[in-house]
Design a protein around this motif. Structure first.
Motif, PDB file in Angstrom:
ATOM      1  N   THR A 109       0.831  -1.013   0.028  1.00 52.40           N
ATOM      2  CA  THR A 109       0.367   0.176   0.080  1.00 52.40           C
ATOM      3  C   THR A 109       0.666   1.294  -0.083  1.00 52.40           C
ATOM      4  OG1 THR A 109       0.166  -0.211   2.607  1.00 52.40           O
ATOM      5  CG2 THR A 109      -1.663  -0.882   1.090  1.00 52.40           C
ATOM      6  N   HIS A 110       0.177   2.158  -0.268  1.00 55.85           N
ATOM      7  CA  HIS A 110       1.293   3.604  -0.166  1.00 55.85           C
ATOM      8  C   HIS A 110       0.819   3.906   1.416  1.00 55.85           C
ATOM      9  CE1 HIS A 110       0.162   3.526  -4.594  1.00 55.85           C
ATOM     10  NE2 HIS A 110       2.001   4.206  -4.710  1.00 55.85           N
ATOM     11  N   GLU A 111       2.014   4.252   2.074  1.00 55.37           N
ATOM     12  CA  GLU A 111       2.238   4.222   3.381  1.00 55.37           C
ATOM     13  C   GLU A 111       2.941   6.035   4.151  1.00 55.37           C
ATOM     14  OE1 GLU A 111       0.588   2.491   6.050  1.00 55.37           O
ATOM     15  OE2 GLU A 111       0.060   1.654   4.671  1.00 55.37           O
ATOM     16  N   TYR A 112       2.157   6.285   4.944  1.00 57.53           N
ATOM     17  CA  TYR A 112       2.592   7.741   4.869  1.00 57.53           C
ATOM     18  C   TYR A 112       3.836   8.001   5.719  1.00 57.53           C
ATOM     19  CZ  TYR A 112       3.335  12.777   5.731  1.00 57.53           C
ATOM     20  OH  TYR A 112       4.520  14.176   5.456  1.00 57.53           O
ATOM     21  N   GLN A 113       5.267   8.005   5.463  1.00 62.85           N
ATOM     22  CA  GLN A 113       6.322   8.317   6.692  1.00 62.85           C
ATOM     23  C   GLN A 113       6.560   8.888   6.290  1.00 62.85           C
ATOM     24  OE1 GLN A 113       7.236   4.506   8.329  1.00 62.85           O
ATOM     25  NE2 GLN A 113       9.150   5.194   9.122  1.00 62.85           N
ATOM     26  N   LYS A 114       7.452  10.048   6.706  1.00 58.62           N
ATOM     27  CA  LYS A 114       8.372  10.735   5.913  1.00 58.62           C
ATOM     28  C   LYS A 114       8.109  11.485   4.514  1.00 58.62           C
ATOM     29  CE  LYS A 114      11.559  10.087   9.683  1.00 58.62           C
ATOM     30  NZ  LYS A 114      12.598   9.443  10.273  1.00 58.62           N
ATOM     31  N   GLY A 115       6.837  11.078   4.553  1.00 57.30           N
ATOM     32  CA  GLY A 115       5.972  11.613   2.810  1.00 57.30           C
ATOM     33  C   GLY A 115       6.162  10.170   2.222  1.00 57.30           C
ATOM     34  N   CYS A 116       5.854  10.465   1.583  1.00 59.90           N
ATOM     35  CA  CYS A 116       4.622   9.001   0.642  1.00 59.90           C
ATOM     36  C   CYS A 116       5.428   7.576   0.434  1.00 59.90           C
ATOM     37  CB  CYS A 116       3.804   9.339  -0.627  1.00 59.90           C
ATOM     38  SG  CYS A 116       2.750   7.678  -0.900  1.00 59.90           S
ATOM     39  N   ILE A 117       5.354   6.753   0.800  1.00 54.29           N
ATOM     40  CA  ILE A 117       5.961   5.699   0.861  1.00 54.29           C
ATOM     41  C   ILE A 117       5.365   3.912   0.311  1.00 54.29           C
ATOM     42  CG2 ILE A 117       8.154   5.706   2.332  1.00 54.29           C
ATOM     43  CD1 ILE A 117       7.041   3.753   4.415  1.00 54.29           C
ATOM     44  N   VAL A 118       5.942   3.275  -0.956  1.00 56.05           N
ATOM     45  CA  VAL A 118       5.447   1.531  -1.134  1.00 56.05           C
ATOM     46  C   VAL A 118       5.676   0.997   0.183  1.00 56.05           C
ATOM     47  CG1 VAL A 118       5.071   0.536  -2.470  1.00 56.05           C
ATOM     48  CG2 VAL A 118       5.177   2.949  -3.362  1.00 56.05           C
ATOM     49  N   GLY A 119       5.285   0.260   0.865  1.00 53.54           N
ATOM     50  CA  GLY A 119       5.213  -0.709   1.369  1.00 53.54           C
ATOM     51  C   GLY A 119       3.834  -1.315   2.634  1.00 53.54           C
ATOM     52  N   GLN A 120       3.672  -1.682   4.122  1.00 59.50           N
ATOM     53  CA  GLN A 120       2.671  -2.520   4.507  1.00 59.50           C
ATOM     54  C   GLN A 120       2.926  -1.660   5.627  1.00 59.50           C
ATOM     55  OE1 GLN A 120       4.364  -6.358   4.706  1.00 59.50           O
ATOM     56  NE2 GLN A 120       2.305  -6.837   2.840  1.00 59.50           N
ATOM     57  N   GLY A 121       1.525  -1.457   6.188  1.00 55.70           N
ATOM     58  CA  GLY A 121       1.080  -0.784   7.290  1.00 55.70           C
ATOM     59  C   GLY A 121       1.570  -1.805   8.286  1.00 55.70           C
ATOM     60  N   TYR A 122       1.576  -1.106   9.771  1.00 52.54           N
ATOM     61  CA  TYR A 122       1.334  -2.904  11.104  1.00 52.54           C
ATOM     62  C   TYR A 122       0.706  -1.448  12.028  1.00 52.54           C
ATOM     63  CZ  TYR A 122       4.218  -5.243   8.453  1.00 52.54           C
ATOM     64  OH  TYR A 122       5.150  -6.827   7.794  1.00 52.54           O
ATOM     65  N   SER A 123      -0.128  -2.197  12.613  1.00 53.21           N
ATOM     66  CA  SER A 123      -0.896  -1.025  13.506  1.00 53.21           C
ATOM     67  C   SER A 123      -0.871  -2.029  15.156  1.00 53.21           C
ATOM     68  CB  SER A 123      -2.634  -1.419  13.517  1.00 53.21           C
ATOM     69  OG  SER A 123      -3.400  -0.719  14.577  1.00 53.21           O
ATOM     70  N   THR A 124      -0.088  -1.355  16.439  1.00 56.62           N
ATOM     71  CA  THR A 124       0.195  -1.598  17.365  1.00 56.62           C
ATOM     72  C   THR A 124      -0.534  -1.282  18.128  1.00 56.62           C
ATOM     73  OG1 THR A 124       2.351  -2.688  16.820  1.00 56.62           O
ATOM     74  CG2 THR A 124       2.051  -3.002  19.218  1.00 56.62           C
ATOM     75  N   ILE A 125      -1.092  -2.258  19.177  1.00 49.22           N
ATOM     76  CA  ILE A 125      -1.907  -1.912  20.617  1.00 49.22           C
ATOM     77  C   ILE A 125      -1.108  -2.763  21.806  1.00 49.22           C
ATOM     78  CG2 ILE A 125      -3.524  -3.685  20.577  1.00 49.22           C
ATOM     79  CD1 ILE A 125      -5.412  -1.393  21.958  1.00 49.22           C
ATOM     80  N   ALA A 126      -0.400  -1.662  23.047  1.00 49.63           N
ATOM     81  CA  ALA A 126       0.287  -2.147  24.078  1.00 49.63           C
ATOM     82  C   ALA A 126      -0.114  -1.729  25.323  1.00 49.63           C
ATOM     83  CB  ALA A 126       1.907  -1.412  23.922  1.00 49.63           C
ATOM     84  N   TRP A 127      -0.289  -1.989  25.829  1.00 47.78           N
ATOM     85  CA  TRP A 127      -0.218  -2.015  27.627  1.00 47.78           C
ATOM     86  C   TRP A 127       1.094  -0.596  27.960  1.00 47.78           C
ATOM     87  CZ3 TRP A 127       1.937  -4.412  32.489  1.00 47.78           C
ATOM     88  CH2 TRP A 127       1.543  -3.703  33.362  1.00 47.78           C
ATOM     89  N   ILE A 128       0.714   0.195  28.419  1.00 45.46           N
ATOM     90  CA  ILE A 128       1.426   1.116  28.831  1.00 45.46           C
ATOM     91  C   ILE A 128       1.923   1.468  30.351  1.00 45.46           C
ATOM     92  CG2 ILE A 128       2.467   3.180  29.071  1.00 45.46           C
ATOM     93  CD1 ILE A 128       3.611   1.709  26.287  1.00 45.46           C
ATOM     94  N   PRO A 129       3.086   0.589  30.892  1.00 46.78           N
ATOM     95  CA  PRO A 129       2.845   0.815  32.755  1.00 46.78           C
ATOM     96  C   PRO A 129       2.763   1.866  33.298  1.00 46.78           C
ATOM     97  CG  PRO A 129       4.423  -0.910  32.429  1.00 46.78           C
ATOM     98  CD  PRO A 129       4.046  -0.242  31.009  1.00 46.78           C
ATOM     99  N   GLU A 130       1.474   2.564  33.888  1.00 39.32           N
ATOM    100  CA  GLU A 130       2.255   4.226  34.787  1.00 39.32           C
ATOM    101  C   GLU A 130       3.222   4.382  35.223  1.00 39.32           C
ATOM    102  OE1 GLU A 130      -1.782   6.056  33.966  1.00 39.32           O
ATOM    103  OE2 GLU A 130      -2.660   4.450  34.273  1.00 39.32           O
ATOM    104  N   GLU A 131       3.325   3.584  36.598  1.00 35.02           N
ATOM    105  CA  GLU A 131       3.737   4.008  37.441  1.00 35.02           C
ATOM    106  C   GLU A 131       5.315   4.102  37.636  1.00 35.02           C
ATOM    107  OE1 GLU A 131       2.841   4.121  40.809  1.00 35.02           O
ATOM    108  OE2 GLU A 131       0.394   3.999  40.005  1.00 35.02           O
TER     109      GLU A 131
END
Length: 175
Positions: A109-131
């Motif tokens: 796909t066309h992804e935006y990362q410091k300009g438009c690139i051709v590649g693949q996008g990934y989505s990550t959801i992560a738990w962030i400890p607050e303390e």
């Protein structure tokens, strides 16, 4: 985390790995204990990885764990640490992987990362400890298909995490 609880967690995670369990588990240990690796094959040099370098690639090809079950295992661990009344902070991030020369790679796909690139996008959801601490526990990491978008993927991941959690969820996303 006490040693008995850690052994139980590792055994439960091991059971979810399906094929090539031993190689995949050794690879996970190598990844978590190797400070700097310039390429994937360098993980085979870890004293925790008791196989030949080609087994690194085979472990990744042969093992497709159930991501939802792994996420549920992670959340079980979280719920033992966080009181039910406290919220869990999660962060969601979209990252693009440039693959302009991989013309045979499916679903680029066309992804935006410091300009438009051709590649693949990934989505990550992560738990962030607050303390304290500077680490995060990835709950889900998924490729974004050409039929979706970063925000749709993030919403889907957040919905799944919320459905499995007994704690209220507070999510932060980047721009």
């Amino acid at each position: 985390m006490n040693s008995e609880r850690l052994k139980d967690f590792r055994q439960a995670a091991y059971e979810l790995l399906v094929l090539a369990k031993d190689a995949k588990f050794e690879l996970m240990d190598a990844v978590m204990t190797t400070r700097n690796a310039a390429c994937l094959a360098e993980f085979s040099l870890s004293p925790l990885f008791n196989r030949q370098w080609s087994s690194v690639y085979e472990a990744l090809q042969d093992c497709r764990p159930d991501r939802k079950k792994l996420m549920m295992l992670y959340q079980e661990q979280l719920q033992q640490q966080v009181p039910r009344t406290e919220h869990i902070l999660v962060a969601i991030d979209h990252t693009a992987w440039a693959r302009p020369d991989a013309q045979t790679l499916k679903d680029r796909t066309h992804e935006y990362q410091k300009g438009c690139i051709v590649g693949q996008g990934y989505s990550t959801i992560a738990w962030i400890p607050e303390e304290q601490g500077s680490w995060a526990l990835p709950l889900l990491h998924e490729r974004i298909s050409s039929g979706s978008s970063p925000i749709l993927q993030a919403a889907s991941q957040l919905k799944l995490v919320c459905e499995q959690s007994v704690n209220p969820i507070l999510a932060v996303l980047d721009a």
